[in-house]
Design a protein around this motif. Structure first.
Motif, PDB file in Angstrom:
ATOM      1  N   VAL A  55       0.836  -1.202   0.000  1.00  0.00           N
ATOM      2  CA  VAL A  55       0.000   0.000   0.000  1.00  0.00           C
ATOM      3  C   VAL A  55       0.875   1.258   0.000  1.00  0.00           C
ATOM      4  O   VAL A  55       0.601   2.225  -0.717  1.00  0.00           O
ATOM      5  CB  VAL A  55      -0.943   0.007   1.222  1.00  0.00           C
ATOM      6  N   GLY A  56       1.942   1.238   0.790  1.00  0.00           N
ATOM      7  CA  GLY A  56       2.872   2.362   0.797  1.00  0.00           C
ATOM      8  C   GLY A  56       3.510   2.579  -0.565  1.00  0.00           C
ATOM      9  O   GLY A  56       3.736   3.716  -0.986  1.00  0.00           O
ATOM     10  N   GLY A  57       3.791   1.482  -1.260  1.00  0.00           N
ATOM     11  CA  GLY A  57       4.362   1.581  -2.604  1.00  0.00           C
ATOM     12  C   GLY A  57       3.413   2.230  -3.591  1.00  0.00           C
ATOM     13  O   GLY A  57       3.833   3.002  -4.465  1.00  0.00           O
ATOM     14  N   VAL A  58       2.121   1.946  -3.447  1.00  0.00           N
ATOM     15  CA  VAL A  58       1.126   2.577  -4.323  1.00  0.00           C
ATOM     16  C   VAL A  58       1.117   4.089  -4.117  1.00  0.00           C
ATOM     17  O   VAL A  58       1.072   4.870  -5.073  1.00  0.00           O
ATOM     18  CB  VAL A  58      -0.288   1.997  -4.058  1.00  0.00           C
ATOM     19  N   GLY A  59       1.177   4.509  -2.855  1.00  0.00           N
ATOM     20  CA  GLY A  59       1.226   5.943  -2.565  1.00  0.00           C
ATOM     21  C   GLY A  59       2.431   6.611  -3.197  1.00  0.00           C
ATOM     22  O   GLY A  59       2.333   7.702  -3.776  1.00  0.00           O
ATOM     23  N   SER A  60       3.584   5.943  -3.116  1.00  0.00           N
ATOM     24  CA  SER A  60       4.808   6.471  -3.717  1.00  0.00           C
ATOM     25  C   SER A  60       4.679   6.546  -5.236  1.00  0.00           C
ATOM     26  O   SER A  60       5.109   7.523  -5.868  1.00  0.00           O
ATOM     27  CB  SER A  60       5.992   5.578  -3.325  1.00  0.00           C
ATOM     28  N   SER A  61       4.070   5.517  -5.818  1.00  0.00           N
ATOM     29  CA  SER A  61       3.914   5.485  -7.274  1.00  0.00           C
ATOM     30  C   SER A  61       2.970   6.577  -7.764  1.00  0.00           C
ATOM     31  O   SER A  61       3.194   7.185  -8.816  1.00  0.00           O
ATOM     32  CB  SER A  61       3.390   4.113  -7.715  1.00  0.00           C
ATOM     33  N   MET A  62       1.899   6.821  -7.009  1.00  0.00           N
ATOM     34  CA  MET A  62       0.929   7.836  -7.419  1.00  0.00           C
ATOM     35  C   MET A  62       1.535   9.236  -7.446  1.00  0.00           C
ATOM     36  O   MET A  62       1.109  10.093  -8.222  1.00  0.00           O
ATOM     37  CB  MET A  62      -0.282   7.811  -6.490  1.00  0.00           C
ATOM     38  N   LYS A  63       2.545   9.470  -6.621  1.00  0.00           N
ATOM     39  CA  LYS A  63       3.222  10.774  -6.613  1.00  0.00           C
ATOM     40  C   LYS A  63       3.957  11.023  -7.930  1.00  0.00           C
ATOM     41  O   LYS A  63       4.232  12.173  -8.290  1.00  0.00           O
ATOM     42  CB  LYS A  63       4.201  10.851  -5.449  1.00  0.00           C
TER      43      LYS A  63
END
Length: 254
Positions: A55-63
């Protein structure tokens, strides 16, 4: 809910059958490498164990994805409208557009890394390049397909400038613009994942690359499945928004 299962019962059945085959093959086939092809239960356990990291990786990717995609959406529409409405400029530059648009954005990775100050700006630039062309060319195509009599009638009513663009040209070309945007969104995810596998310290692609380097393929498969769920979810939401915006075209929900 009942309608959903009634409509997709065969789809769900095929998915269940694929999981059963996967479980049987990985459990009983001696020629399968259990490290590379772990059992479904092992992947599920890995999925649960790394859920927070995923989930943290998704947040990073969305940035990275959001600025790159929406920047391309804005630029593609603005420049697409300009060249769609200006015949002479379009005739001069269209051969270059056709020559540049098929070039894979990943070929620009060495230049993006060399010229831009950070990995983040390099990744956003690559996403921008990949997402720009389908939107840009789709907008031009949409403008060119507007019936000439429709444009003439709008002008005869005194519509010009911003009113002409926002009330006539944009709505008429919207199906092609949004079709290009849908293609661009899928392309953006592809470029994002590849870019993160090269130089990121977090993100959807980084998770898969990191654990593949340590041959922990149960985590790799968990990451692939999770990323697929995220991408499909985003694409479905985008399609719902597109159908809502294009309600007058009688698009049917899938």
């Amino acid at each position: 809910m009942l309608t959903f299962f009634k409509r997709y019962n065969l789809t769900i059945l095929i998915g269940i059958l694929a999981i059963v085959i996967w479980a049987l093959v990985t459990k009983y086939a001696t020629w399968i490498n259990p490290v590379i092809f772990p059992e479904p239960l092992v992947v599920v356990e890995s999925f649960v164990a790394k859920f927070g990291e995923l989930v943290g990786g998704v947040g990073s990717s969305m940035k990275l994805l959001i600025p790159g995609f929406f920047g391309a959406l804005l630029a593609g529409i603005v420049f697409g409208l300009f060249f769609g409405l200006n015949k002479r400029s379009r005739e001069i530059l269209m051969p270059y557009f056709h020559a540049l648009s098929p070039i894979p954005p990943t070929l620009f990775i060495p230049y993006a890394i060399a010229l831009l100050p950070t990995f983040q700006t390099a990744s956003m630039s690559l996403i921008f390049i990949g997402a720009f062309w389908p939107i840009f060319l789709g907008t031009i195509h949409g403008v060119l397909l507007i019936d000439k009599h429709f444009l003439d009638n709008a002008k005869s009513l005194g519509l010009k400038g911003p009113e002409f663009l926002f009330y006539v040209v944009l709505p008429a070309s919207a199906p092609h613009i949004l079709s290009g945007a849908s293609t661009s969104l899928g392309m953006s995810f592809l470029i994002l994942t590849i870019a993160e596998m090269f130089g990121a310290s977090s993100g959807m692609g980084f998770f898969i690359q990191y654990y593949s380097d340590f041959s922990q393929y149960h985590y790799v498969l968990a990451g692939i499945i999770f990323n697929s769920i995220i991408i499909v979810t985003v694409m479905v939401i985008f399609e719902k928004i597109k159908k809502r915006l294009l309600f007058w075209t009688n698009l049917k929900a899938d």
